[in-house]
Design a protein around this motif. Structure first.
Motif, short mmCIF file in Angstrom:
data_model
loop_
_atom_site.label_atom_id
_atom_site.label_comp_id
_atom_site.label_asym_id
_atom_site.label_seq_id
_atom_site.Cartn_x
_atom_site.Cartn_y
_atom_site.Cartn_z
N VAL B 91 8.99 -63.17 -35.65
CA VAL B 91 7.60 -63.59 -35.86
C VAL B 91 7.41 -64.05 -37.31
N LEU B 92 7.95 -63.26 -38.24
CA LEU B 92 7.82 -63.62 -39.65
C LEU B 92 8.53 -64.94 -39.96
N GLU B 93 9.71 -65.08 -39.37
CA GLU B 93 10.48 -66.29 -39.63
C GLU B 93 9.73 -67.53 -39.13
N LEU B 94 9.11 -67.40 -37.95
CA LEU B 94 8.35 -68.53 -37.41
C LEU B 94 7.13 -68.83 -38.27
N MET B 95 6.47 -67.78 -38.75
CA MET B 95 5.32 -67.99 -39.62
C MET B 95 5.74 -68.70 -40.90
N LEU B 96 6.85 -68.24 -41.47
CA LEU B 96 7.31 -68.82 -42.73
C LEU B 96 7.83 -70.24 -42.55
N LEU B 114 2.01 -61.77 -46.56
CA LEU B 114 3.14 -62.41 -45.88
C LEU B 114 4.42 -62.24 -46.71
N GLN B 115 4.27 -62.46 -48.01
CA GLN B 115 5.39 -62.30 -48.94
C GLN B 115 5.89 -60.85 -48.91
N GLU B 116 4.92 -59.94 -48.92
CA GLU B 116 5.24 -58.52 -48.93
C GLU B 116 6.04 -58.14 -47.67
N LEU B 117 5.58 -58.66 -46.51
CA LEU B 117 6.26 -58.32 -45.26
C LEU B 117 7.64 -58.97 -45.17
N ALA B 118 7.75 -60.20 -45.70
CA ALA B 118 9.05 -60.87 -45.69
C ALA B 118 10.06 -60.06 -46.51
N GLN B 119 9.57 -59.51 -47.62
CA GLN B 119 10.39 -58.63 -48.46
C GLN B 119 10.77 -57.38 -47.70
N ARG B 120 9.72 -56.79 -47.11
CA ARG B 120 9.89 -55.49 -46.46
C ARG B 120 10.88 -55.57 -45.31
N PHE B 121 10.88 -56.68 -44.58
CA PHE B 121 11.78 -56.79 -43.44
C PHE B 121 13.06 -57.55 -43.79
N GLY B 122 13.27 -57.73 -45.08
CA GLY B 122 14.53 -58.29 -45.55
C GLY B 122 14.83 -59.67 -44.99
N PHE B 128 14.23 -72.64 -39.37
CA PHE B 128 13.51 -73.76 -38.77
C PHE B 128 12.86 -74.66 -39.82
N GLU B 129 12.78 -75.93 -39.46
CA GLU B 129 12.13 -76.90 -40.35
C GLU B 129 10.62 -76.86 -40.11
N PRO B 130 9.82 -77.06 -41.15
CA PRO B 130 8.38 -77.16 -40.90
C PRO B 130 8.09 -78.41 -40.06
N TYR B 131 7.13 -78.29 -39.15
CA TYR B 131 6.88 -79.44 -38.27
C TYR B 131 5.49 -80.01 -38.39
N SER B 132 4.55 -79.26 -38.99
CA SER B 132 3.18 -79.79 -38.97
C SER B 132 2.98 -80.77 -40.12
N ILE B 133 1.99 -81.63 -39.93
CA ILE B 133 1.65 -82.58 -40.99
C ILE B 133 1.01 -81.76 -42.11
N TRP B 134 1.45 -81.96 -43.33
CA TRP B 134 0.93 -81.12 -44.41
C TRP B 134 -0.43 -81.63 -44.86
N ASN B 149 -1.82 -75.50 -45.95
CA ASN B 149 -0.37 -75.36 -45.81
C ASN B 149 0.08 -73.91 -45.85
N LYS B 150 -0.81 -73.05 -46.36
CA LYS B 150 -0.44 -71.65 -46.48
C LYS B 150 -1.10 -70.79 -45.41
N CYS B 151 -1.79 -71.45 -44.48
CA CYS B 151 -2.53 -70.72 -43.45
C CYS B 151 -1.59 -70.25 -42.35
N ILE B 152 -1.75 -69.00 -41.92
CA ILE B 152 -0.92 -68.49 -40.82
C ILE B 152 -1.75 -68.31 -39.55
N ILE B 153 -2.97 -68.86 -39.53
CA ILE B 153 -3.84 -68.85 -38.35
C ILE B 153 -4.12 -67.42 -37.85
N CYS B 154 -4.22 -66.47 -38.76
CA CYS B 154 -4.54 -65.11 -38.34
C CYS B 154 -6.02 -64.99 -38.01
N GLY B 155 -6.83 -65.90 -38.59
CA GLY B 155 -8.26 -65.90 -38.26
C GLY B 155 -9.08 -64.82 -38.95
#
Lengths: 154, 567
Positions: B91-96, B114-122, B128-134, B149-155
């Motif tokens: 999930v984190l990898e897809l978000m990133l 997000l940064q904190e969790l990426a760290q935490r889960f190593g 994957f390449e980013p696919y959306s129009i920036w 560009n930094k939105c993860i759509i968590c709402g």
């Protein structure tokens, strides 16, 4: 567009609905009359229903069926579901686009006569490939028959 | 086993944990001391269940989002299995994959969930390449900055904006991989009904919405020998700044802050609470005048700029109900500017620029309003938030924890306790009550504090005696609560004489410019405010000797109205 007339129309649509004022149904009814959702309708609806503009925009952009830009007098929907696709619906789409000077980005003619779009399945797989013009079904189409149909519409 | 002492239990990682009315498993798990990660769950907002970080595994290997699964007695779940580890990482990898990863230049660097969790889960690699129009960033607002560009759509921001603030300036648009959080028709946020409260930025787990950074021009002024830079510190800042330097929550760091500001080049440092005393005096006078002379009631407070903007957009009919008083920051700013003008000497006097240090993002908008000008330019030149100040202190290399406290400058160095408690919901009301009750209030400070003005309920109601009548007062914080109150008043269901509105739930202590507090730290900060009140030797705004001197001097005649009111 005359906003006064638009507002009157929207009032009628809202009043015809139940007291719960379902936004999707109201948007559908507006689109039914104008063939798309005019920008001015959003501001008026937002005020009338007490729902934020961003929320209505959210709903209108979520559903593929709502259009924010004007559509042609004749809306041609070419089915590109699995059954229609394997029975060559894409050549029909290409032929219509070529004939009307349209493309994937531009799907309505400048004179607002025709809109050409694809749908995922019309539920008429036995009649594949199928298209609809303003919800009237035309079965077993070919590129030639489609061009002919354009002539009949005029 | 599952009904020990008639209590309900569930098994979490093999250990029994009591279910005590929690609405979801997540709360039970957290109670058990496990910090299950979430990006889209806040108990104050509705449950959305989108981020899938809080997944747990059931007895039969079923995976469920713990935030949206109610606990049942006898339930057995695991929070840390190989499957869950893999799932969360994915999930984190897809978000990133679809996230702008320029962390070093991001405003949220080191403060990003997000940064904190990426760290935490190593997480070491994104395949994957980013696919959306920036999309383009939105720099239109004076209070916030949007970078989709930094939105993860968590709402989180969407729910904050509509559920708590009743604004709904932003929402989801489109669907599936094209989904984004944006304004209606992608309008610049400044052209929408946004009230600049900044709560969306406060709750955003990433850098998709951040508070506008205004430090550049401020540093320029601090380094300009021809500019006299005058700071004023809003009440709520002093009990929150310490959070940024690992000082216990709610500690009053006013003295240290004063020293730090001087070291960074501020020429003078004042307390906005002194301005708040002027606001209390002016607003209470206005209130009494309306009571005596049949003016329009209820009187709504005007000091919260996000509320003011909300009323302006949604309730223009309340214009005459809203106090004509400027906010404390603007009042003190006007006084400082007026004094500077009177004291100008020499051919080329130094230019005085007032800097407000505030818990608030809406102040960044307020200082640019047409009503808040002094001789053709903004009375207050810059507003920086508590977090911006912390960043300044770090940039200057000051070791905040080692700084020795100093006192604020005279002549505006004395504030009453009433002025200080402005920073917490109910504070304005408490201060005004003290004024209205006059000198008798001095003996009843404690009684007033028990009338219901304190605490964190969204709506508080207070009744106080005034001459022959009983005055009815309402205190609301959070704009949704304010809207409900307005509806009740307008439908005739409720009647009030005085209404205090603060846009942020809990008041300025929970402002969007403060270290983030949703659901925590509010009580500690409020305690810090009330302690400052207890320790102040002046309790009533009217007894502040500074105010006294001002009314017979600088504010004499019609100057008071001219400088302290916007209409």
């Amino acid at each position: 567009m005359d906003n006064k007339e638009l507002y009157q129309q929207i009032d009628e649509i809202i009043n015809a609905q139940s007291s719960e004022k379902p936004i999707v149904a109201i948007l559908q009814d507006i689109q039914e009359v104008y063939r798309y959702l005019p920008r001015e309708a959003f501001d008026y609806l937002s005020e009338k229903l007490g729902v934020s503009l961003a929320k209505i925009y959210s709903i209108a952009t979520f559903y593929e069926n709502f259009s924010l830009s004007p559509k042609g007098k004749y809306v041609i929907k070419i089915c590109d579901g699995t059954a229609c696709h394997v029975r060559k619906s894409i050549p029909i789409l290409d032929a219509l686009r070529k004939e009307l000077g349209l493309s994937g980005e531009k799907n309505t003619t400048d004179d607002l006569m025709y809109t050409v779009e694809t749908v995922s399945c019309l539920g008429a797989c036995g009649l594949a490939p199928v298209l609809t013009v303003n919800d009237k079904v035309y079965p077993a189409m070919t590129p030639e028959k489609a061009i002919e149909l354009l002539g009949e519409l005029k | 086993m599952n009904t020990m002492n008639n209590k309900k239990f569930m098994m979490i990682d093999g250990l029994p944990v009591a279910i005590e009315g929690e609405k979801n498993i997540l709360d039970v798990i957290r109670k058990a001391g496990i910090d299950l990660p979430t990006l889209c769950y806040y108990s104050a907002l509705s449950t959305y269940g989108a981020c899938r970080m809080c997944v747990v595994e059931g007895k039969h290997g079923e995976i469920m989002a713990s935030c949206s699964t109610p606990p049942r007695s006898g339930m057995e779940i695991k929070t840390n299995t190989p499957r869950l580890q893999k799932y969360r990482k994915m999930v984190l990898e897809l978000m990133l994959a679809d996230h702008c990863r320029d962390c070093t230049t991001c405003d949220k660097n080191f403060d990003c969930k997000l940064q904190e969790l990426a760290q935490r889960f190593g997480l070491k690699k994104v395949r994957f390449e980013p696919y959306s129009i920036w999309d383009k960033t939105d720099n239109s607002s004076l209070a916030i900055f949007r970078d989709p560009n930094k939105c993860i759509i968590c709402g989180d921001c969407v729910r904050m904006c509509s559920e708590i603030q009743n604004v709904g300036a932003i929402d989801f648009a489109h669907r599936g991989s094209k989904m984004e959080v944006t304004t209606a028709f992608n309008m610049p946020i400044a052209e929408t009904n946004c009230v600049n409260c900044g709560q969306c930025a406060a709750i955003c787990p990433t850098g998709a919405i951040t508070v506008k950074n205004d430090l550049g021009p401020l540093w320029e002024d601090l380094h300009d020998p021809n500019v006299r830079v005058v700071a004023q510190i809003a009440p709520a800042v002093r009990v929150a700044l310490g959070d940024e330097f690992d000082i216990p929550r709610g500690t009053n760091v006013m003295g240290k802050m004063v020293t730090a500001l001087r070291r960074m080049g501020f020429d003078e440092v004042y307390d906005t609470a002194t301005g708040a005393d002027l606001t209390v005096i002016e607003e209470a006078r206005e209130f009494i005048d309306r009571l005596e002379n049949g003016g329009k009631l209820p009187l709504f407070t005007s000091c919260c700029p996000a509320w003011f903007r909300y009323a302006e957009i949604n309730h223009p009919e309340l214009y005459d109900n809203i106090s004509s008083c400027k906010s404390p920051i603007e009042m003190l700013g006007s006084v400082i500017k007026e004094r500077a003008k009177q004291q100008e000497t020499g051919k080329k006097p130094k230019k005085t620029k007032v800097v407000a240090i505030a818990p608030c993002t809406a102040k960044k908008f307020e200082i640019k309003r047409d009503e808040m000008q002094y001789e053709g330019e903004p009375t207050v030149a810059h507003t920086i938030t508590t977090i911006e100040l912390a960043n300044m202190i770090r940039e200057a290399g000051l070791r905040f924890e080692d700084i020795l406290p100093e006192a604020v400058d005279m002549p505006y160095g004395i504030a009453s306790g009433a002025g200080i408690i402005f920073g917490v919901t109910g504070g304005v009301t408490e201060a005004v009550i003290r004024y209205v009750l006059g000198s008798s209030a001095r003996d009843h400070i404690a009684d007033i504090s028990f009338t219901g003005v304190r605490g964190f309920d969204g709506l508080k109601e207070v009744k106080i005696p005034y001459k022959e009548q009983e005055l009815s007062i309402a205190i609301v914080s959070g704009l949704k609560n304010a809207e409900n109150l307005i509806q009740a008043i307008q439908s005739g269901e409720a009647h009030y004489d005085f209404v205090e509105v603060m846009a942020c739930e809990g008041g300025c202590i929970a402002g969007a410019g403060q270290p983030f507090v949703l659901g925590r730290a509010k009580p500690e900060r409020a305690d810090g405010m009330y302690e400052a009140d207890r320790l102040s030797n002046v309790k009533l705004s009217a007894e502040n000797p500074v105010a006294d001197a001002l009314y017979t001097g600088l504010l004499a005649g019609d100057k008071a109205h001219h400088l302290l009111h916007y209409k």
